[in-house]
Scaffold this motif. Sequence first.
Motif, short mmCIF file in Angstrom:
data_model
loop_
_atom_site.label_atom_id
_atom_site.label_comp_id
_atom_site.label_asym_id
_atom_site.label_seq_id
_atom_site.Cartn_x
_atom_site.Cartn_y
_atom_site.Cartn_z
N UNK A 158 1.22 -1.00 -0.29
CA UNK A 158 0.44 0.09 -0.15
C UNK A 158 1.03 1.17 0.03
N UNK A 159 2.39 0.83 0.22
CA UNK A 159 3.48 2.34 -0.41
C UNK A 159 3.73 3.11 1.25
N UNK A 160 3.08 2.46 2.19
CA UNK A 160 2.91 3.21 3.44
C UNK A 160 4.07 3.06 4.04
N UNK A 161 4.78 3.85 4.41
CA UNK A 161 6.43 4.33 4.39
C UNK A 161 6.38 4.90 5.78
N UNK A 162 7.70 4.43 6.23
CA UNK A 162 8.11 4.58 8.22
C UNK A 162 8.90 4.98 8.22
N UNK A 163 9.88 6.30 8.61
CA UNK A 163 11.35 5.85 9.00
C UNK A 163 11.61 4.33 9.67
N UNK A 164 13.07 4.22 9.46
CA UNK A 164 13.32 2.63 9.86
C UNK A 164 13.42 2.44 11.54
N UNK A 165 12.78 1.49 11.72
CA UNK A 165 12.85 1.38 13.10
C UNK A 165 13.56 0.87 13.66
N UNK A 166 15.70 1.42 13.49
CA UNK A 166 16.34 0.44 13.99
C UNK A 166 17.28 1.83 14.95
N UNK A 167 17.47 1.80 15.72
CA UNK A 167 18.62 2.76 16.69
C UNK A 167 19.72 3.22 15.85
N UNK A 168 20.06 3.40 15.24
CA UNK A 168 20.71 3.81 14.36
C UNK A 168 20.22 4.64 12.81
#
Length: 355
Positions: free
Chosen positions: A231-241
Amino acid sequence: MHLEHISTVLPRTLGAAAPAVTSAPAIPREDLRRPSTLADLVARLAAEEDLENPDVVTEASSLRLTDEGLLDVPRLGCFTFTDWSRRQCASLVGLKWDRWFENASGRDQAEELNRRFARATGQVRLRTRRAPGSSEADGELRAIVSPTYSPVPDSGVASKLLAALGPGEHRLVRSDLTDRTTSYVVKLGDAFEKGDADARVGDVWGGVLVRNSGVGFASLVVTLHLTRILCLNGMTAPAPDALVLRRRHRGLDVDDIDHRIGEGLRDVGPRLHQSARRLVAGLKRAVPNVEAELRSILRDARLPLRLLRPLLDAHAKEPLPNAFGVSQALTLAAQGLSPEERFELEKVAGRYLAS
């Protein structure tokens, strides 16, 4: 030790082949062909920047508004406002424009603002651009910022990212150019194929999100990003760095930006893989009260409670009572908001899954 360029590492570390990219809806600054690759975007941004005038630093008390609603910029001419620069002007003189001038004529507005300009102290930096073919004004007032403001050209940031990524097409997942920000997502490598076991998540692209503002709205941010292909949903990558670069527009060092982008993209494949695993792991984190969870997220992120209704509506479309379902509601609702609000919700979604 032989070090490979990121462009040769990515296709191998990010998975199997992905389908062609399609861009999400955006709010363009101009009615131009939407760029499909990072190189196309660099060219478009450079063309827009060619229309910019040199910044003018002047005393705030020297500003004048004409009866036609144009700002008279010393040594340049008369310029129309964008929505953003009008808000900045209103803040400078201490009023709420629409409320104060609801029933005022152009002359009344000019008289009131010019009285306030005359009492203003200090200097301002005015950022303008030409408007070819316009008969009403000499151009557009893009921003009223402080004299110490250090803009970073959008084309310069995009060019540095292009150089860091090396040879390749570097497709855009989306691009949004508004009077406040420039933001875009560049796809890296191929899709993470989640397989039948994780069919609820589906395949995911890894990428880089860039958000910049040359008008004082926000800082420069470069961060790793995930896009759910379904669905082309995006998010900031859930990683500490995940964060590659964040810089306020004060005393910016262009060479430092170049260095940090290059350094920040090292080992990008494993970091994106880690983020994709956290996305899937969200399916196992139960959330018994989704509404309470979303309220808490908005409150902690200092986002307006008016966003709760679209978030709940988005969750109802895919009602999963777990952390993945909550993050999905955040990113799905974000698609219907402005690029600036979308950026904030995608950042919150990534932070939520990383917590």
